[in-house]
Design a protein around this motif. Structure first.
Motif, PDB file in Angstrom:
ATOM      1  N   ALA A 209       0.922  -1.491  -0.052  1.00  0.00           N
ATOM      2  CA  ALA A 209      -0.036   0.076  -0.266  1.00  0.00           C
ATOM      3  C   ALA A 209       0.812   1.281   0.020  1.00  0.00           C
ATOM      4  CB  ALA A 209      -0.985   0.238   1.145  1.00  0.00           C
ATOM      5  N   ILE A 210       2.126   1.107   0.767  1.00  0.00           N
ATOM      6  CA  ILE A 210       2.775   2.457   0.764  1.00  0.00           C
ATOM      7  C   ILE A 210       3.536   2.410  -0.665  1.00  0.00           C
ATOM      8  CG2 ILE A 210       5.213   3.133   1.611  1.00  0.00           C
ATOM      9  CD1 ILE A 210       4.647   1.590   3.928  1.00  0.00           C
ATOM     10  N   ALA A 211       3.776   1.313  -1.430  1.00  0.00           N
ATOM     11  CA  ALA A 211       4.255   1.340  -2.693  1.00  0.00           C
ATOM     12  C   ALA A 211       3.339   2.411  -3.694  1.00  0.00           C
ATOM     13  CB  ALA A 211       4.620   0.207  -3.215  1.00  0.00           C
ATOM     14  N   GLY A 212       1.711   1.792  -3.480  1.00  0.00           N
ATOM     15  CA  GLY A 212       0.921   2.300  -4.204  1.00  0.00           C
ATOM     16  C   GLY A 212       0.751   3.819  -4.116  1.00  0.00           C
ATOM     17  N   ILE A 213       0.819   4.216  -2.613  1.00  0.00           N
ATOM     18  CA  ILE A 213       0.807   5.714  -2.610  1.00  0.00           C
ATOM     19  C   ILE A 213       1.809   6.399  -3.293  1.00  0.00           C
ATOM     20  CG2 ILE A 213       1.127   7.597  -0.629  1.00  0.00           C
ATOM     21  CD1 ILE A 213      -0.229   5.517   1.194  1.00  0.00           C
ATOM     22  N   VAL A 214       3.068   5.937  -3.350  1.00  0.00           N
ATOM     23  CA  VAL A 214       4.145   6.648  -3.996  1.00  0.00           C
ATOM     24  C   VAL A 214       4.005   6.558  -5.404  1.00  0.00           C
ATOM     25  CG1 VAL A 214       6.664   6.218  -4.365  1.00  0.00           C
ATOM     26  CG2 VAL A 214       6.018   5.883  -1.891  1.00  0.00           C
ATOM     27  N   PHE A 215       3.441   5.625  -5.904  1.00  0.00           N
ATOM     28  CA  PHE A 215       3.047   5.576  -7.369  1.00  0.00           C
ATOM     29  C   PHE A 215       2.155   6.669  -7.699  1.00  0.00           C
ATOM     30  CE2 PHE A 215       4.312   0.987  -7.216  1.00  0.00           C
ATOM     31  CZ  PHE A 215       5.714   1.325  -7.242  1.00  0.00           C
ATOM     32  N   ALA A 216       0.935   6.671  -6.960  1.00  0.00           N
ATOM     33  CA  ALA A 216       0.069   7.600  -7.235  1.00  0.00           C
ATOM     34  C   ALA A 216       0.537   9.260  -7.127  1.00  0.00           C
ATOM     35  CB  ALA A 216      -1.165   7.465  -6.340  1.00  0.00           C
ATOM     36  N   ILE A 217       1.322   9.542  -6.110  1.00  0.00           N
ATOM     37  CA  ILE A 217       2.033  10.759  -6.061  1.00  0.00           C
ATOM     38  C   ILE A 217       2.916  11.006  -7.426  1.00  0.00           C
ATOM     39  CG2 ILE A 217       3.640  12.157  -4.699  1.00  0.00           C
ATOM     40  CD1 ILE A 217       2.577  10.814  -2.391  1.00  0.00           C
ATOM     41  N   VAL A 218       3.615  10.206  -7.685  1.00  0.00           N
ATOM     42  CA  VAL A 218       4.436  10.303  -8.853  1.00  0.00           C
ATOM     43  C   VAL A 218       3.563  10.532 -10.184  1.00  0.00           C
ATOM     44  CG1 VAL A 218       6.026   8.953 -10.275  1.00  0.00           C
ATOM     45  CG2 VAL A 218       6.487   8.915  -7.859  1.00  0.00           C
TER      46      VAL A 218
END
Length: 254
Positions: A209-218
């Motif tokens: 989920a943390i990775a998903g948050i990072v990808f959404a921000i990018v």
């Protein structure tokens, strides 16, 4: 060196399309609907069949928020091959602006979904003992092996796309924006693999989920960059349209 090798370019375009397709369809590839009955049985919990599902995570599907930018850029480059320069100039700015706005809206919605999921998982995990049991049933059996396989496939397709782009036209390496998109895309895979492998299996859903948050921000950042870049193209397209209209009126008057 200056000639575009069209077959290589379209192979790269197809590879990028497959990347986005695999990412958006990763939930089916990872078997999200598999009941997590094994975990429930081990914990002694009575979970009806089909109620609990094995989580496949969101990071891989959220990678599409980054890779769709690269795919869209390559697609516009393909339009430049098939259409005239005037049509491409008018289409590029408008398509980029609309696509970037859609990407921002989509990424924002998915960002809030990922944050909510992360808060839920952490809250359950820390609510010992019953919350922890629920967490283990719902999120404790992350399919890390299957996810690694899908990420490997995605990385292979990306490498194929990059190699074909370079083979199609070496001058693509001089396009800083395109190179930055490629690097961001490849790093996304690396980040997903790293976050999936850095913690014990029962905690992978949280790092996913943390990775998903990072990808959404990018994805949001790239969308903003695209909007900024689309404004000059739109201005030029409007200027060309106005000039063409004036020329047509002048020709009609004579």
């Amino acid at each position: 060196m200056d000639r575009l090798r069209t077959p290589f370019f379209f192979v790269a375009l197809v590879a990028l399309g497959l990347v986005v397709a695999v990412e958006t369809g990763s939930s089916w590839l990872l078997g999200l609907t598999t009941p997590a009955l094994d975990t429930a049985t081990q914990l002694g919990a009575d979970v009806p069949p089909g109620v609990a599902e094995r989580p496949g995570g969101i990071a891989i599907s959220y990678l599409a928020l980054i890779d769709v930018v690269l795919l869209g850029t390559a697609a516009l480059m393909g339009v430049a091959i098939l259409a005239s320069k005037r049509v491409h100039a008018r289409l590029q700015g408008l398509a980029t602006l609309i696509g970037a706005i859609i990407l921002i809206i989509t990424a924002l919605v998915l960002l809030f979904v990922a944050i909510a999921k992360l808060i839920l998982m952490v809250s359950l995990l820390l609510a010992f003992p019953f919350g922890t049991i629920v967490y283990l049933i719902l999120f404790g059996s992350f399919p890390r092996g299957e996810a690694a396989t899908v990420l490997s496939l995605i990385m292979f397709l990306k490498v194929v796309a990059v190699v074909c782009l370079v083979a199609a036209q070496q001058r693509f390496l001089q396009n800083k924006g395109l190179v930055a998109m490629v690097i961001t895309s490849l790093l996304g895979n690396v980040v997903a693999v790293f976050l999936h492998g850095m913690v014990p299996g029962v905690l992978v859903s949280i790092t996913d989920a943390i990775a998903g948050i990072v990808f959404a921000i990018v994805g949001i950042v790239w969308a903003i960059v695209l909007i900024v870049g689309a404004i000059p193209a739109l201005i030029r397209a409007v200027q060309v349209t106005v000039e063409s209209t004036k020329q047509l009126k002048a020709a009609a008057a004579t």
